[in-house]
Every structure is written in C-alpha cells, then in structure tokens.
Design a protein around this motif. Structure first.
Motif, short mmCIF file in Angstrom:
data_model
loop_
_atom_site.label_atom_id
_atom_site.label_comp_id
_atom_site.label_asym_id
_atom_site.label_seq_id
_atom_site.Cartn_x
_atom_site.Cartn_y
_atom_site.Cartn_z
N PRO A 490 7.49 17.96 -21.30
CA PRO A 490 6.12 17.86 -20.74
C PRO A 490 5.61 18.86 -19.62
O PRO A 490 4.34 18.68 -19.42
CB PRO A 490 6.26 16.26 -20.04
CG PRO A 490 7.82 16.28 -19.86
CD PRO A 490 8.54 17.02 -20.81
N THR A 491 6.70 19.56 -19.05
CA THR A 491 6.25 20.40 -17.92
C THR A 491 6.69 21.77 -18.11
O THR A 491 7.77 21.97 -18.95
CB THR A 491 6.76 19.76 -16.72
OG1 THR A 491 8.01 19.71 -16.72
CG2 THR A 491 5.99 18.44 -16.37
N ALA A 492 6.18 22.85 -17.63
CA ALA A 492 6.78 24.08 -17.32
C ALA A 492 6.30 24.78 -16.11
O ALA A 492 5.26 24.52 -15.57
CB ALA A 492 6.27 24.90 -18.64
N LYS A 493 7.07 25.60 -15.71
CA LYS A 493 6.89 25.90 -14.14
C LYS A 493 7.07 27.56 -14.07
O LYS A 493 7.86 28.20 -14.93
CB LYS A 493 8.03 25.60 -13.10
CG LYS A 493 7.69 25.99 -11.61
CD LYS A 493 8.57 25.54 -10.72
CE LYS A 493 8.32 25.89 -9.36
NZ LYS A 493 9.32 25.44 -8.33
N ILE A 494 5.95 28.01 -13.65
CA ILE A 494 5.88 29.61 -13.46
C ILE A 494 5.93 30.10 -12.34
O ILE A 494 5.22 29.78 -11.35
CB ILE A 494 4.87 30.19 -14.36
CG1 ILE A 494 4.60 29.64 -15.87
CG2 ILE A 494 4.35 31.50 -14.49
CD1 ILE A 494 5.35 30.13 -16.69
N ASP A 495 7.03 30.97 -11.85
CA ASP A 495 7.02 31.44 -10.52
C ASP A 495 6.08 32.95 -10.80
O ASP A 495 6.62 33.90 -11.11
CB ASP A 495 8.30 31.74 -10.25
CG ASP A 495 9.31 30.48 -10.17
OD1 ASP A 495 8.73 29.40 -9.27
OD2 ASP A 495 10.33 30.19 -10.49
N ALA A 496 5.17 32.82 -10.23
CA ALA A 496 4.15 34.08 -10.21
C ALA A 496 4.45 34.85 -8.96
O ALA A 496 3.66 34.52 -7.94
CB ALA A 496 2.65 33.55 -10.11
N ALA A 497 5.42 35.69 -9.05
CA ALA A 497 5.71 36.13 -7.71
C ALA A 497 4.97 37.70 -7.68
O ALA A 497 4.98 38.35 -8.57
CB ALA A 497 7.26 36.69 -7.33
N LEU A 498 4.18 37.99 -6.70
CA LEU A 498 3.35 39.12 -6.72
C LEU A 498 3.73 40.18 -5.82
O LEU A 498 4.19 39.86 -4.41
CB LEU A 498 1.79 39.01 -6.38
CG LEU A 498 1.09 38.13 -7.33
CD1 LEU A 498 -0.24 37.69 -6.54
CD2 LEU A 498 1.26 38.34 -8.74
N GLN A 499 3.94 41.49 -6.04
CA GLN A 499 4.39 42.54 -5.14
C GLN A 499 3.46 42.96 -4.12
O GLN A 499 2.20 43.22 -4.64
CB GLN A 499 4.72 43.87 -6.07
CG GLN A 499 6.11 43.49 -7.04
CD GLN A 499 7.36 43.49 -6.07
OE1 GLN A 499 7.24 43.96 -4.80
NE2 GLN A 499 8.38 43.01 -6.65
N PRO A 500 3.80 43.10 -3.13
CA PRO A 500 2.65 43.59 -2.19
C PRO A 500 2.23 45.26 -2.49
O PRO A 500 2.95 45.70 -2.96
CB PRO A 500 3.28 43.54 -0.54
CG PRO A 500 4.36 42.65 -0.98
CD PRO A 500 4.89 42.83 -2.48
N ILE A 501 0.89 45.22 -2.49
CA ILE A 501 0.59 46.86 -2.74
C ILE A 501 1.20 47.93 -2.03
O ILE A 501 0.90 47.64 -0.82
CB ILE A 501 -1.20 46.78 -2.88
CG1 ILE A 501 -1.67 45.84 -3.84
CG2 ILE A 501 -1.61 48.27 -2.90
CD1 ILE A 501 -3.05 46.19 -3.99
N ASP A 502 1.88 48.53 -2.66
CA ASP A 502 2.42 49.82 -1.99
C ASP A 502 2.27 51.01 -2.84
O ASP A 502 3.07 51.41 -3.77
CB ASP A 502 4.02 49.53 -1.79
CG ASP A 502 4.77 50.66 -0.90
OD1 ASP A 502 3.90 51.45 -0.30
OD2 ASP A 502 5.86 50.67 -0.94
N VAL A 503 1.00 51.57 -2.61
CA VAL A 503 0.35 52.83 -3.48
C VAL A 503 1.04 53.80 -2.86
O VAL A 503 0.94 54.26 -1.74
CB VAL A 503 -0.99 52.62 -3.55
CG1 VAL A 503 -1.51 53.80 -4.54
CG2 VAL A 503 -1.47 51.41 -4.12
#
Length: 622
Positions: A490-503
C-alpha cells in the motif's frame, strides 16, 4: 428512497405534531403517524384551497424531506423559510439543495443556519470551510461502485458479506402489508449466495428471524453462529400509545440469535434496549468483543449517534459508549460498519460536510484522527449509506438512493499506492522544504506538482502496478528524477536526495552536462531543465555575468537543416533561462549547426564522437 432508514433505519422514536388549526388536523394526524405519502397529499389540498401558511409549507417540506423527495422538499422549504426562522429548517433546506446539486444556493441557506445556530458543530464546520465542495470533488477515488443484482424494485439496503453469503434488508416481499411512510412492504432480512464472479443470486428471506414487523439489518460473528439484528419493539410487545395520532409507536430494538445446525433460534433482546429510545444498525467487530450501533438514546449529540458496547465473555454487555464528536454531530449518524482490522469504522452522516443527504465517512478509531469523506463515486448528492467491506474478499457493498430508490451497489477498491517523497540535501541529509516535486506517468505526463512541507514531504496516491517518475528541484540544488517502480502498495517511499549545485566555472565558460533534446525537436525537456537551472543559479549568484548559449549538432543531416535545428534549440535555451528570472539582456543564443565540431572526424565519426559534437556551450561574454 423515502428517507425511512435515514434516521434510524425505520421508525425509532415517538414524534408528535400539534395541529395548528382544524384545517390541518387530518394532515397532522397522518404526519404524526409517519404516513408521509398521504400527509403530503392532505397538505397539498390546503395549498390548492388557499389555506396554506408557513406552518403548512414547513410540514409539506418536512414530509417530502422524510421521503427524500428532494425537489419537492426544496420547493416547500423555500416557501417555509419566508416566515420560519427555525435553524434546523435552514439546514434541511440546504441539504435538499445540495441533493439537487445547487451548491451555491445551499451555501446561502447554510449561512442563515450558521447565523441562527452559531454554536452548532455543523455551523462551525461550515464557517471554517464554507467552500469545501470542490475539495471533495477532487478527492482521489478509492472505490469503484457498480450496480448489484442484490437489488430489486423495492427498497434494499444494509448488505454485508460474510464468507460466501450476503445478508441484507429488503422490502421486496410484495404480499405483505405496506408501511405508510414508504408505501412499501415491511422489511425482512434476506440471505443470498455470493458467487466467485461477484454476482449475488438466490436471495431468500431468513424466516427464522423475520417477523410481521420491520426486521434488519443484521451482523454475524466470525464463526457464523451468532447474529445481532434490528427489529421493532412490537416483538417484545412494547410500544407507546399516542392518543392524538390514535396509534401505537414502536422503537427499534437489537436482538441476539444463535444458530443450531441450519436454524436460527434462541432470539432475545439485548439488555440495553429501552422503550424510550431506539438501537439499530448493528455491526460486530471480527473478534466478537464490541458491538457498534446507532441510537437516539440519552447522551446522543444529535438525532441519532454511533455508539459501541462491550460484549463480555459471559455474554453480558458493558455500558454503551458514545463515539464522541469526531464521529457524531448534531445531525444524524447511522449505519456503522467496523472493518476487519477492528479500528477502521465506516459510517453515514448527514451532519458532516458532504455532497448532499447522507455521505459515507471513514475514521481510524485507534489514533484520534478526524473522519474523512470517501468522496465520489461512493458519495453523491443523494443519500449514500450502509457501506460495508470484506477485507478477505476485497469486496463490499454500499446502499444509495442515487437512482431514486434504495438500492444495493457493489464496491471494489481501486488499487492504489501512497507514494511518500522526502526531499533532502544529498551531502548533509538536511530536510529540504519548499522543493518542487512532480509525479509523472510512464508517458512523461505530469500528473501533479506540489511543494514539499516542513518535513520535506510530498505524498501522492497512484495506481498499482504502474511505473511512475518523481521529479524534484529546488533553487541551489541540482534537479533530479527518481523512479517509482511498479507496486501493489500500500505504500512506497522515495528518498529524493538533491545535490547542491556545484558548477564548474572557467574563465571562458560554464560547464554543464549535455542539454538533451528529443529527436527533431527543440523544446526543453525536464532533464535539460535540471541542467539549465544550474546555469540560472550561477547567473543569479553573479548578477553582472552575461552568457552566450551556443548549440551544436553532429554532421548527420544537411548543413541547412542542422543550422536551423540548432538555432531553434539555442533560442529555446535562452527563453528557458529568461523564464527563470534572468534578464533578457544577460543571455543570447546562437545555433552553430555542424560548423564547429569538437571532434573533427569527418564522415567516419563513431557514435561517441557524434555525441561529443552534439553539445551546448555556455560562454561567458562578460
């Protein structure tokens, strides 16, 4: 449907009307005896003869209200409220307008009701959220609803599935005496076969339990050997005499029966019945320890409330307990059904914010949560009630008068997965609030977009067994996509880890990953947008920087075609950056086609070399 079962399933309390004058005496007598069909005819005669006033209009409206003749009821409430200042009349008028789909007009009457009775829970709920209808209409659909062949041309309701048998109450026995409230035969309890294809066949009355009075609905223990059902107090020879109506009125009582072989017997009323109030619509927990029911007993908040009582090991009963204001209101709550988990309660209410008439709600009794409306298609503008569900079979039933008569409908759950997305900083683990989170189907169509809350969370409900993609982005971070695999929930978990912008920023250019375009197209894709957001961030951090975006192609295709395509792509790139708040004077674009290859490989380029040549460059002009 004639509203017979809305209040207490059938007549459950003595109701006396004092005649206003000699002209209304005949109609009032019929009304007091709950013979609303004939009462309405008598009141109409007064209208036709010019002898109607506010009292007659209200009685006519109430008679039709009790029969759930919504159009006629609303018509006469409109006349009644011209002189009648009673708060409940405004409320009933609003309910009938909602049942006709006239939500704006209903809100006008609810404002009058709230003004006349500001301390009423229903008034408070309306004042806090007067425009709740759009939210209910937008609720995620939880169940499919389809007609059931358990229904007949008479009133049928209260179906519950145990193993392979369906039990319900029905007025289909045309040979029996009719009842004045509905002009239909008295109710009996029926049992039918539940087949593997979901059809319901071979409905027969349970003659061991049925009497010449109203009988039903019924609830049965897990072992199938004990039943609790509703019937009239006439069964116990108990009734109240109303001299003015020249009639006796019963209450609804609850009875217990046990099964021996194929026969039901040993029928006894429960100890908490009383001739001054009614108990009805029983639902037994699967462990057999708690009985839920509706009642207008002392301590009720409204007309009828949902109550529960403990069933002790020795067969005695505890003290009935009111389920409180998370369930009950000053309106009517009835038809409880406790699910297999012994904590999820379904019930019908006319007092909570709904679509019209009775709506079905569910509440988790274990955690103190609020009751929630099940939304469409379970609920409609009409009366929807008696929702039951068998967790093992994954099937249930609903009763509704949406087609003009009490009918039984089959319900099946829409398989859904609650996807919880938590957005964080990939380097520090910090929670990221106010991140934009979208969910897309397998064709890359955006279904919805929301901002993450203070806990970094966004929750979406999606269909089972379908793949989805989550896109997350936030200023200062690289946007990214995350797969939601096929699942039955009935459930699903998504860990949306975003990288800080380092251009990487050199003296001459800003280095990004390739900006991909779809074949022969120039629109910015989501993946391309994530990369361009990095450019936007750099330019926001350096407000004097001016950029030239150059778009290149490989050497496949004609020179003119490649030049035109790359120019369109360069312009799309510029427009995207401008749309993110960068001044147009700070960025320009130019398509170079195949004029400036990064790898000059002529006609013998490998796929890797072609890919290197298909690039976008972001040159620092200033």
């Amino acid at each position: 449907m004639k509203n017979l079962y809305i209040i207490l399933s059938f007549v459950a309390f003595s109701y006396t009307v004092t005649a206003q004058n000699k002209d209304t005496k005949a109609a009032d007598k019929l009304f007091s005896r709950f013979e609303y069909v004939d009462a309405a005819k008598e009141y109409l005669k007064l209208v036709e003869n010019g002898k109607a006033d506010g009292y007659v209009y209200k009685q006519l409206a109430d008679a039709n209200y009790n029969m759930f003749n919504t159009k006629e009821s609303a018509k006469w409430y409109a006349k009644a409220t011209e002189t009648n200042q009673d708060a409940e009349t405004y409320y009933r008028y609003a309910q009938m307008l909602k049942a006709e789909g006239k939500y704006e007009d209903a809100n006008k009457q609810m404002k009058k009701f709230a003004s006349a009775s500001p301390s009423d829970m229903r008034a408070k709920a309306f004042n806090e959220n007067p425009n709740y209808i759009p939210r209910l209409l937008d609720k995620t659909r939880l169940f499919n609803v389809n007609p059931s062949d358990a229904s007949s041309d008479k009133s049928d309701f209260g179906a519950v599935l145990y193993d392979n048998a369906v039990y319900f109450a029905s007025a289909r026995n045309g040979a029996r005496k009719t009842y004045g409230w509905t002009d239909e035969p008295y109710l009996d309890i029926y049992k039918a076969d539940y087949n593997t294809d979901g059809t319901v066949t071979n409905a027969v009355p349970l003659r061991d339990l049925n009497s010449k009075w109203h009988d039903g609905p019924i609830t049965i223990t897990a072992d199938g050997n004990t039943a609790y059902f509703a019937s009239e107090s006439y069964k116990e020879k108990e009734s109240e005499k109303d001299k003015k109506a020249n009639a006796r009125f019963s209450q609804v009582y609850l009875f217990k029966a046990t099964k021996t072989g194929d026969k039901w017997g040993n029928i006894n009323e429960v100890s908490f019945n009383d001739k001054t109030f009614s108990n009805s619509n029983p639902s037994l927990s699967r462990d057999g320890k708690t009985l839920y029911f509706s009642s207008n007993r002392p301590g009720s908040m409204g007309g009828t409330d949902i109550w529960k009582v403990a069933i002790n090991d020795d067969g005695t009963y505890g003290e009935p307990q009111n389920l409180g204001n998370k369930v009950n209101t000053e309106g009517n709550e009835s038809f409880p059904f406790i699910a297999d988990d012994n904590k999820t309660l379904y019930f019908a209410s006319s007092g909570k914010q709904g679509l019209g008439g009775l709506d079905v709600y569910q509440i988790d009794l274990s955690n103190g949560s609020e009751a929630s409306n099940l939304g469409k298609p379970v609920n409609t503008e009409k009366d929807d009630f008696a929702f039951t569900f068998n967790g093992v079979k994954g099937a249930g039933f609903l009763s509704s008068n949406r087609n003009g008569n009490d009918d039984i409908f089959a319900v099946s759950p829409i398989c859904g997965v609650d996807v919880m997305i938590v957005v964080t900083n990939a380097k520090t683990g910090e929670i990221l609030s106010n991140a934009s989170v979208s969910i897309l189907d397998d064709k890359k169509n955006v279904i919805a977009t929301e901002m993450s809350n203070a806990k970094g969370e966004v929750k979406y409900r999606v269909e089972c067994d379908k793949p989805y993609v989550v896109q997350a982005s936030k200023d200062g971070y690289e946007g990214n996509t995350f797969a939601v695999n096929k699942s039955k929930g009935p459930t699903a978990k998504i860990d949306a880890a975003l990288q800080p912008i380092d251009v990487i920023v050199t003296e001459t250019e800003i280095v990004l990953k390739p900006i991909y375009f779809e074949f022969n197209k120039s629109n910015i894709t989501q993946e391309g947008a994530f990369e361009l957001d990095k450019l936007v961030q750099v330019m926001k951090n350096n407000d004097k920087m001016v950029i030239m975006a150059k778009s290149h192609t490989d050497n496949r295709g004609t020179d003119n075609y490649n030049l035109s395509l790359s120019d369109r792509r360069a312009k799309s790139t510029v427009q995207y950056v401008i749309s993110r708040g960068i001044a147009a004077s700070r960025i320009s674009g130019k398509g170079m086609g195949e004029l400036e290859p990064k790898v000059d490989c002529g006609k013998d380029c490998t796929e890797e070399q072609h890919a290197l040549n298909r690039r976008s460059e972001f040159l620092i002009v200033k």
